[in-house]
Design a protein around this motif. Structure first.
Motif, PDB file in Angstrom:
ATOM      1  N   MET A   1       3.463  83.784  51.960  1.00  0.00           N
ATOM      2  CA  MET A   1       3.324  82.659  53.690  1.00  0.00           C
ATOM      3  C   MET A   1       4.442  81.980  53.950  1.00  0.00           C
ATOM      4  O   MET A   1       4.960  81.328  54.859  1.00  0.00           O
ATOM      5  CB  MET A   1       1.608  81.963  53.224  1.00  0.00           C
ATOM      6  CG  MET A   1       1.259  82.583  54.165  1.00  0.00           C
ATOM      7  SD  MET A   1      -0.243  81.325  54.336  1.00  0.00           S
ATOM      8  CE  MET A   1      -1.606  82.339  53.679  1.00  0.00           C
ATOM      9  N   GLY A   2       5.378  82.181  52.583  1.00  0.00           N
ATOM     10  CA  GLY A   2       6.635  81.294  52.419  1.00  0.00           C
ATOM     11  C   GLY A   2       6.520  80.065  52.879  1.00  0.00           C
ATOM     12  O   GLY A   2       7.313  79.455  53.960  1.00  0.00           O
ATOM     13  N   TYR A   3       6.089  79.571  51.848  1.00  0.00           N
ATOM     14  CA  TYR A   3       5.766  77.882  52.008  1.00  0.00           C
ATOM     15  C   TYR A   3       7.383  77.059  51.645  1.00  0.00           C
ATOM     16  O   TYR A   3       8.798  77.611  50.675  1.00  0.00           O
ATOM     17  CB  TYR A   3       5.230  77.753  50.763  1.00  0.00           C
ATOM     18  CG  TYR A   3       3.734  77.459  50.462  1.00  0.00           C
ATOM     19  CD1 TYR A   3       2.866  78.591  51.671  1.00  0.00           C
ATOM     20  CD2 TYR A   3       2.959  77.771  49.676  1.00  0.00           C
ATOM     21  CE1 TYR A   3       1.893  78.659  51.641  1.00  0.00           C
ATOM     22  CE2 TYR A   3       1.339  78.206  49.158  1.00  0.00           C
ATOM     23  CZ  TYR A   3       0.718  78.342  50.458  1.00  0.00           C
ATOM     24  OH  TYR A   3      -0.118  78.914  50.585  1.00  0.00           O
TER      25      TYR A   3
ATOM     26  N   TYR B   1      -2.261  80.159  44.430  1.00  0.00           N
ATOM     27  CA  TYR B   1      -1.343  79.080  45.699  1.00  0.00           C
ATOM     28  C   TYR B   1       0.518  80.206  45.339  1.00  0.00           C
ATOM     29  O   TYR B   1       1.280  80.127  46.400  1.00  0.00           O
ATOM     30  CB  TYR B   1      -1.154  77.682  44.520  1.00  0.00           C
ATOM     31  CG  TYR B   1       0.216  77.368  45.256  1.00  0.00           C
ATOM     32  CD1 TYR B   1      -0.065  76.600  46.125  1.00  0.00           C
ATOM     33  CD2 TYR B   1       1.625  77.237  44.279  1.00  0.00           C
ATOM     34  CE1 TYR B   1       0.771  76.050  46.153  1.00  0.00           C
ATOM     35  CE2 TYR B   1       2.383  75.949  44.637  1.00  0.00           C
ATOM     36  CZ  TYR B   1       2.298  75.713  46.348  1.00  0.00           C
ATOM     37  OH  TYR B   1       3.227  74.678  46.761  1.00  0.00           O
ATOM     38  N   LYS B   2       0.716  80.877  44.336  1.00  0.00           N
ATOM     39  CA  LYS B   2       2.253  81.533  43.614  1.00  0.00           C
ATOM     40  C   LYS B   2       1.830  82.795  44.559  1.00  0.00           C
ATOM     41  O   LYS B   2       3.171  82.789  45.591  1.00  0.00           O
ATOM     42  CB  LYS B   2       1.848  81.668  42.308  1.00  0.00           C
ATOM     43  CG  LYS B   2       3.234  82.206  41.920  1.00  0.00           C
ATOM     44  CD  LYS B   2       3.676  82.546  40.671  1.00  0.00           C
ATOM     45  CE  LYS B   2       4.402  83.434  40.391  1.00  0.00           C
ATOM     46  NZ  LYS B   2       4.426  83.960  38.370  1.00  0.00           N
TER      47      LYS B   2
ATOM     48  N   ILE C   1       7.380  71.969  51.454  1.00  0.00           N
ATOM     49  CA  ILE C   1       5.701  71.415  51.111  1.00  0.00           C
ATOM     50  C   ILE C   1       5.341  71.563  50.046  1.00  0.00           C
ATOM     51  O   ILE C   1       4.448  71.146  49.078  1.00  0.00           O
ATOM     52  CB  ILE C   1       4.885  72.469  51.472  1.00  0.00           C
ATOM     53  CG1 ILE C   1       5.292  73.116  53.211  1.00  0.00           C
ATOM     54  CG2 ILE C   1       3.308  73.505  51.303  1.00  0.00           C
ATOM     55  CD1 ILE C   1       4.547  71.673  54.156  1.00  0.00           C
ATOM     56  N   ASP C   2       6.081  72.625  49.167  1.00  0.00           N
ATOM     57  CA  ASP C   2       5.767  72.529  46.830  1.00  0.00           C
ATOM     58  C   ASP C   2       5.546  71.273  46.858  1.00  0.00           C
ATOM     59  O   ASP C   2       5.341  71.047  45.789  1.00  0.00           O
ATOM     60  CB  ASP C   2       6.844  74.009  46.556  1.00  0.00           C
ATOM     61  CG  ASP C   2       6.864  74.377  45.597  1.00  0.00           C
ATOM     62  OD1 ASP C   2       5.177  74.144  45.389  1.00  0.00           O
ATOM     63  OD2 ASP C   2       7.246  74.305  44.497  1.00  0.00           O
TER      64      ASP C   2
ATOM     65  N   TYR D   1      -7.304  75.154  57.371  1.00  0.00           N
ATOM     66  CA  TYR D   1      -6.554  76.597  57.882  1.00  0.00           C
ATOM     67  C   TYR D   1      -5.981  76.570  56.946  1.00  0.00           C
ATOM     68  O   TYR D   1      -6.099  76.107  55.317  1.00  0.00           O
ATOM     69  CB  TYR D   1      -5.294  75.872  59.057  1.00  0.00           C
ATOM     70  CG  TYR D   1      -6.921  76.102  60.314  1.00  0.00           C
ATOM     71  CD1 TYR D   1      -6.796  76.878  61.277  1.00  0.00           C
ATOM     72  CD2 TYR D   1      -7.563  74.354  60.524  1.00  0.00           C
ATOM     73  CE1 TYR D   1      -7.657  76.588  62.717  1.00  0.00           C
ATOM     74  CE2 TYR D   1      -8.218  74.536  61.567  1.00  0.00           C
ATOM     75  CZ  TYR D   1      -8.118  75.493  62.442  1.00  0.00           C
ATOM     76  OH  TYR D   1      -8.690  75.226  64.036  1.00  0.00           O
ATOM     77  N   LYS D   2      -4.822  77.965  57.044  1.00  0.00           N
ATOM     78  CA  LYS D   2      -4.253  78.383  55.827  1.00  0.00           C
ATOM     79  C   LYS D   2      -2.621  78.252  56.019  1.00  0.00           C
ATOM     80  O   LYS D   2      -1.966  78.039  57.864  1.00  0.00           O
ATOM     81  CB  LYS D   2      -4.051  79.761  55.802  1.00  0.00           C
ATOM     82  CG  LYS D   2      -5.250  80.020  54.497  1.00  0.00           C
ATOM     83  CD  LYS D   2      -5.182  79.421  53.059  1.00  0.00           C
ATOM     84  CE  LYS D   2      -6.468  79.475  52.176  1.00  0.00           C
ATOM     85  NZ  LYS D   2      -6.005  78.793  50.841  1.00  0.00           N
ATOM     86  N   HIS D   3      -1.967  78.260  56.065  1.00  0.00           N
ATOM     87  CA  HIS D   3      -0.282  77.825  55.745  1.00  0.00           C
ATOM     88  C   HIS D   3       0.464  78.646  57.562  1.00  0.00           C
ATOM     89  O   HIS D   3       0.430  78.332  58.158  1.00  0.00           O
ATOM     90  CB  HIS D   3       0.738  78.304  54.877  1.00  0.00           C
ATOM     91  CG  HIS D   3       2.380  77.677  55.417  1.00  0.00           C
ATOM     92  ND1 HIS D   3       2.678  75.759  55.352  1.00  0.00           N
ATOM     93  CD2 HIS D   3       3.321  78.878  55.819  1.00  0.00           C
ATOM     94  CE1 HIS D   3       4.021  76.298  55.571  1.00  0.00           C
ATOM     95  NE2 HIS D   3       4.243  77.972  55.863  1.00  0.00           N
TER      96      HIS D   3
END
Length: 175
Positions: free
Chosen positions: A131-133, A124-125, A137-138, A15-17
C-alpha cells in the motif's frame, strides 16, 4: 463538530491505508465523548469483517480512543483479569455515522500481569510495501509503539489499574 453524547450507541469502523473498509463493531455505548477522548463499552457485540465473515465478541470490553494518539486500546473484562488489545492506527474521527480510524496492522496484546506481545509485524511489513505507507506514517506508527510500551510500563491512561474497572461499572449502570 458534535461528538457522541454519553449514553448513545455508536458503530466503530476501521479502514486500511488504501481506503477499504476493514472491520465494523456494532453497538458500542458511549461513556465519555469529547474531541480529545472517547471511552465506550460493549459486550458480546457483532463484528463484521471485510471478507464477509461475522463474529461476536466474547466478553465485556471498554474501548479507549484518543484524538491525538496513533493507537486505541480495548480492555477486555475476563475472569482471570483485564486483557488488553491495542490497535496501531490513526487518531479517531467522528462523523455522525461512526467513529472511524485507519488500522495499520500492528497490534499489542497485553496480559493481566502486564506482559505483552507485539503482533502482526509481518502483516505490517507486507502492507507497508503493498500500500506504499509513507515514511511519515511509518515513523508515526513506530513512535506509537514506543509510546504504548511506555504507557504500559507506567500504567498510564487505560492501563491504570482502576481505569477499566471504573468505566465498566459506569457501563453496567447505563446498560
Amino acid at each position: 463538530m458534535e461528538f457522541p453524547e454519553t449514553g448513545r450507541t455508536i458503530e466503530i469502523q476501521s479502514y486500511k491505508h488504501n481506503g477499504t473498509l476493514h472491520r465494523i463493531w456494532e453497538e458500542t455505548l458511549i461513556l465519555k465523548g469529547t474531541s480529545k477522548e472517547i471511552v465506550g463499552g460493549n459486550d458480546r457485540i457483532l463484528v463484521h469483517e471485510s471478507d464477509g465473515r461475522s463474529w461476536r465478541t466474547r466478553e465485556p470490553a471498554i474501548c479507549y480512543f484518543h484524538g491525538e494518539k496513533w493507537f486505541n486500546v480495548i480492555g477486555m473484562v475476563r475472569a482471570d483479569g483485564i486483557h488488553y488489545y491495542c490497535n496501531l492506527g490513526t487518531p479517531f474521527v467522528w462523523d455522525e455515522e461512526a467513529l472511524k480510524y485507519i488500522d495499520y496492522d500492528l497490534d499489542i496484546k497485553i496480559f493481566p500481569d502486564m506482559t505483552y506481545n507485539l503482533l502482526d509485524e509481518d502483516e505490517y511489513k507486507r502492507h507497508k510495501e503493498e500500500m506504499g505507507y509513507p515514511v511519515k506514517i511509518d515513523r508515526k506508527i513506530n513512535q506509537a509503539v514506543r509510546e504504548l510500551q511506555s504507557w504500559i510500563y507506567q500504567r498510564k491512561g487505560p492501563f491504570d489499574p482502576q481505569f477499566v474497572e471504573q468505566w465498566y461499572e459506569r457501563y453496567l449502570f447505563f446498560r
